[in-house]
Design a protein around this motif. Structure first.
Motif, short mmCIF file in Angstrom:
data_model
loop_
_atom_site.label_atom_id
_atom_site.label_comp_id
_atom_site.label_asym_id
_atom_site.label_seq_id
_atom_site.Cartn_x
_atom_site.Cartn_y
_atom_site.Cartn_z
N LEU A 116 -0.46 -6.54 5.51
CA LEU A 116 0.14 -7.94 5.24
C LEU A 116 0.31 -8.33 3.80
O LEU A 116 0.85 -9.17 3.30
N THR A 117 -0.58 -7.43 2.90
CA THR A 117 -0.70 -7.90 1.57
C THR A 117 0.26 -6.88 0.73
O THR A 117 0.17 -6.78 -0.49
N GLY A 118 0.88 -5.88 1.53
CA GLY A 118 1.87 -4.84 0.78
C GLY A 118 1.21 -3.83 -0.05
O GLY A 118 1.85 -3.14 -0.63
N GLN A 119 -0.21 -3.51 0.58
CA GLN A 119 -0.83 -2.23 -0.05
C GLN A 119 0.13 -1.15 0.59
O GLN A 119 0.22 -0.89 1.98
N CYS A 122 -20.47 18.19 10.81
CA CYS A 122 -19.88 17.06 10.43
C CYS A 122 -18.58 17.23 9.77
O CYS A 122 -18.52 17.95 8.84
N LYS A 123 -17.66 16.55 10.15
CA LYS A 123 -16.39 16.34 9.42
C LYS A 123 -16.47 15.13 8.92
O LYS A 123 -16.79 14.02 9.67
N VAL A 124 -15.84 14.92 7.67
CA VAL A 124 -15.82 13.40 7.19
C VAL A 124 -14.36 13.20 7.00
O VAL A 124 -13.45 13.95 6.54
N ASN A 125 -13.94 12.04 7.42
CA ASN A 125 -12.64 11.46 7.39
C ASN A 125 -12.66 10.63 6.12
O ASN A 125 -13.48 9.80 6.01
N SER A 126 -11.65 10.62 5.43
CA SER A 126 -11.50 9.68 4.24
C SER A 126 -9.75 9.16 4.27
O SER A 126 -9.01 9.91 4.25
N VAL A 127 -9.70 7.87 4.24
CA VAL A 127 -8.31 7.10 4.25
C VAL A 127 -7.91 7.05 2.85
O VAL A 127 -8.62 6.33 1.82
N MET A 128 -6.94 7.46 2.07
CA MET A 128 -6.36 7.83 0.89
C MET A 128 -5.75 6.29 0.68
O MET A 128 -4.62 6.04 1.09
N ILE A 129 -6.04 5.49 -0.15
CA ILE A 129 -5.58 4.06 -0.43
C ILE A 129 -5.14 4.20 -1.91
O ILE A 129 -6.06 3.96 -2.73
N PRO A 130 -3.78 4.33 -2.20
CA PRO A 130 -3.35 4.40 -3.57
C PRO A 130 -3.81 3.05 -4.48
O PRO A 130 -3.78 1.84 -4.07
N GLU A 131 -4.26 3.61 -5.62
CA GLU A 131 -4.83 2.67 -6.72
C GLU A 131 -6.03 1.85 -6.27
O GLU A 131 -6.49 0.95 -6.99
N ILE A 132 -6.82 2.25 -5.21
CA ILE A 132 -8.18 1.84 -4.99
C ILE A 132 -9.32 2.92 -4.75
O ILE A 132 -10.16 2.85 -5.42
N ASN A 133 -8.78 3.79 -3.95
CA ASN A 133 -9.93 4.99 -3.78
C ASN A 133 -9.32 6.34 -3.92
O ASN A 133 -9.89 7.35 -3.73
N PRO A 163 -3.66 9.98 5.14
CA PRO A 163 -2.81 8.86 4.36
C PRO A 163 -3.14 7.25 5.17
O PRO A 163 -3.29 7.35 6.49
N LEU A 164 -3.17 6.14 4.27
CA LEU A 164 -3.14 4.89 4.77
C LEU A 164 -2.17 4.76 5.53
O LEU A 164 -0.86 4.90 5.22
N ILE A 165 -2.31 4.02 6.94
CA ILE A 165 -1.21 3.59 7.54
C ILE A 165 -1.26 1.81 7.30
O ILE A 165 -2.06 1.32 7.71
N SER A 166 -0.06 1.29 6.78
CA SER A 166 -0.12 0.07 6.27
C SER A 166 1.11 -0.42 6.63
O SER A 166 1.48 -1.54 5.81
N ALA A 167 1.81 -0.33 7.95
CA ALA A 167 2.97 -1.05 8.18
C ALA A 167 2.67 -2.38 8.40
O ALA A 167 1.49 -2.76 9.14
N PRO A 168 3.48 -3.43 7.99
CA PRO A 168 3.28 -4.87 8.10
C PRO A 168 3.02 -5.29 9.57
O PRO A 168 2.33 -6.25 9.89
N GLU A 169 3.85 -4.65 10.46
CA GLU A 169 4.00 -4.89 11.92
C GLU A 169 2.55 -4.58 12.58
O GLU A 169 2.37 -5.02 14.01
N HIS A 170 1.72 -3.93 11.86
CA HIS A 170 0.34 -3.61 12.65
C HIS A 170 -0.62 -4.85 12.40
O HIS A 170 -1.48 -4.86 12.99
N GLY A 171 -0.22 -5.85 11.40
CA GLY A 171 -0.79 -6.63 11.48
C GLY A 171 -2.50 -6.58 10.60
O GLY A 171 -3.15 -7.37 10.63
N THR A 172 -2.63 -5.37 9.84
CA THR A 172 -3.74 -5.31 9.05
C THR A 172 -3.69 -6.05 7.81
O THR A 172 -2.63 -6.58 7.11
#
Length: 440
Positions: free
Chosen positions: A233-236, A186-197, A220-229
Motif C-alpha cells: 500500500l505504500t508503494g515499496q 537449518c535453512k534461512v529465508n530472507s526477503v529482499m526489500i530494495p533500499e531497505i535490506n 523477492p519481496l511480493i508487494s502487489a497493492p491488492e494484497h493489502g500489505t
C-alpha cells in the motif's frame, strides 16, 4: 547429509524436480507483524506465504496428509508454515506432527518459523525427529529491522520499533546456535526489500553462515497493492530478477549454499514446487476420502524416481567437457518443464519458466519466472504473449516441448531462439549453446 536432503524438494535443488511437498494450515496465530505480510486475503490462484483457503485441526490435517500420501506417492515432506507461525501455535503444531510421525514414518517433518519462540522448543523438535527447520531472518541490525517489523509480541508483552527488532534478532541468533547443537538442518529465508535490506543481506548471509545455517534462500519481496500489505500500500517495490540474481551470486561467493528454486509457497500448498494442487484437496473433498497410504508402494515409486535420477545423472556426465573452457561467455535460457529435470512442457501450458545459466562448461539452474498461462481454453492471448516475452527478455533462448507457429514467430521476432525438444534440460541447453557459441 546427502541422505537427509535427497528427497526434500526445498533443501535439494535436484529433489525439487522429482519429489513433492505439502503444507497443512494448522497454525493461525502469529507473534510478530511483518510489513510484507497480510493473512486476511486469499485467492485460490495466488501463491504467497501466509495464504490459505481454510484452517484445519490437527486431526483433519493428519487425515489430509494420509490421503495425499496415497494419491501422490512422490510426496515426501510435510511442512507446517502457517498461516501464522507454527511456534505461536505450539500445541496444534506438535499434535499434528505427532499424528503424522505415528501413521506415516517415511514422511519427513519440517517447520518454518520466525524464530522468536524457537529456542524454547528445540528439545521437543528433536524428540519428534523434525530435522529440517526454516527460519526467516531479514536483518541482523535492529535499526533495519524496525523498518520491516512494526511489533513483536514476546512473553505476554508487545514491543515496537528498534526494541522489538532487537529482541527478535537476539532470539533468532540463539535459535541458529541451538539448532546447530541439536544437529537439526537449518535453512534461512530472507526477503529482499530494495533500499531497505538489500545490501544488508550480505551481512545477514555472513552471520548465518558463521552460526551453522545449511542453506540460504533469498526471496523477492511480493508487494502487489491488492494484497493489502503495508509495503504494497505504500508503494515499496520488489527487486527485479537481475537484482535478485546479483545478490544471490554475491552471497554464493562466500561459500554459502544458496536456494534458488523457492516458489514462496502458500501455507496449504500441495504438489511439486512450481505447481499447486491444493484445490484438489479442499476439506469438503478430502474428508470424504479414505486414506490409502501404502508404504511398500511409496517405496517402489521412490525407487523408480531414484533410478530415473541416475539415468539423468549419466546423461549430464556425457555432456561434460573433457577440460574446463576458460572465459566462456554466460547466457540465460528459459525452460518450460513439468518436472523430472526434463524439457517436457508445451509453451502454451507453462505458468512459469525455469531459468538456466549456460556456458561451455555447464548449465545450472539460477531461478524461475512466473508468467500467465498463454493458452486459455485452446486459444492464445496476445497480451499474455507480450507479458511472457517481457518476463524472459534477458534470455537468449526458450526451450519447450512444443510451441504453436504464431507464438513461435513472435518469440523469434523478439530475438529469442526457440528450441523444441524432449530431453534432459542441461543436455538441450548445452547443445543449443554449442550450436550458437559464435554468436555469444
Amino acid at each position: 547429509m546427502r541422505a537427509r536432503i535427497e528427497k526434500h524438494p526445498c533443501y535439494s535443488e535436484e529433489a525439487h524436480h522429482h519429489y513433492a511437498r505439502m503444507h497443512v494450515a494448522v497454525a493461525p496465530a502469529c507473534n510478530i507483524q511483518c510489513n510484507y505480510c497480510n493473512r486476511k486475503f486469499d485467492c485460490a490462484n495466488e501463491s504467497r506465504p501466509g495464504v490459505v483457503s481454510e484452517l484445519l485441526t490437527p486431526e483433519e490435517a493428519a487425515h489430509k496428509v494420509m490421503v495425499i500420501a496415497g494419491k501422490i506417492p512422490q510426496m515426501t515432506v510435510l511442512g507446517i508454515a502457517g498461516p501464522g507461525d507454527p511456534l505461536a501455535n505450539p500445541e496444534k503444531t506438535f499434535r499434528t506432527f505427532e499424528l503424522i510421525a505415528d501413521k506415516a514414518p517415511d514422511i519427513k517433518l519440517c517447520l518454518s518459523t520466525n524464530g522468536l519462540m524457537l529456542p524454547d522448543y528445540v528439545d521437543r523438535i528433536k524428540q519428534l525427529n523434525i530435522d529440517h527447520v526454516t527460519i526467516t531472518i531479514n536483518m541482523v541490525d535492529p535499526e533495519i529491522g524496525a523498518k520491516i517489523y512494526p511489533w513483536v509480541h514476546y512473553r505476554r508483552k508487545r514491543y515496537k520499533g528498534v526494541e522489538a527488532s532487537r529482541i527478535l534478532h537476539e532470539r533468532q541468533m540463539e535459535s541458529l546456535q541451538a539448532l546447530k547443537e541439536a544437529d537439526i538442518l537449518c535453512k534461512v529465508n530472507s526477503v529482499m526489500i530494495p533500499e531497505i535490506n538489500d545490501n544488508h543481506l550480505i551481512e545477514v548471509n555472513q552471520e548465518i553462515r558463521k552460526r551453522g545455517a545449511f542453506l540460504h534462500n533469498i526471496m523477492p519481496l511480493i508487494s502487489a497493492p491488492e494484497h493489502g500489505t503495508h509495503f504494497g500500500l505504500t508503494g515499496q517495490r520488489g527487486p527485479t530478477p537481475k537484482e535478485l540474481k546479483k545478490l544471490q551470486d554475491q552471497c554464493a561467493d562466500s561459500n554459502m549454499k544458496m536456494m534458488r528454486h523457492c516458489r514462496q509457497c502458500r501455507a496449504d500448498a500441495v504438489g511439486l514446487l512450481g505447481e499447486d494442487r491444493s484445490q484438489e484437496f479442499t476439506k469438503d473433498k478430502f474428508m470424504d476420502m479414505t486414506p490409502q497410504y501404502d508404504l511398500e508402494l511409496r517405496q517402489e515409486v521412490h525407487a523408480g524416481i531414484e533410478k530415473f535420477k541416475e539415468e539423468i545423472k549419466l546423461t549430464k556426465a556425457k555432456i561434460q567437457p573433457s577440460q574446463q573452457v576458460r572465459n566462456s561467455p554466460k547466457i540465460l535460457v528459459a525452460v518450460a518443464t513439468k518436472g523430472g529435470g526434463l524439457v517436457n512442457q508445451h509453451f502454451g501450458h507453462a505458468k512459469e519458466f525455469q531459468i538456466f545459466e549456460v556456458d561451455a562448461n555447464e548449465a545450472k539452474f539460477v531461478g524461475h519466472r512466473k508468467i500467465d498461462q498463454y493458452c486459455q481454453s485452446g486459444y492464445g492471448e496476445d497480451a499474455t504473449l507480450e507479458q511472457v516475452i517481457n518476463a524472459i527478455a534477458d534470455c537468449k533462448a526458450i526451450l519447450v516441448s512444443k510451441v504453436g507457429e504464431c507464438p513461435k514467430a513472435e518469440l523469434r521476432e523478439a530475438g529469442l531462439h526457440v528450441v523444441e525438444a524432449y530431453d534432459v534440460i542441461e543436455k538441450v541447453a548445452r547443445e543449443f549453446y554449442d550450436q550458437h557459441s559464435q554468436e555469444f
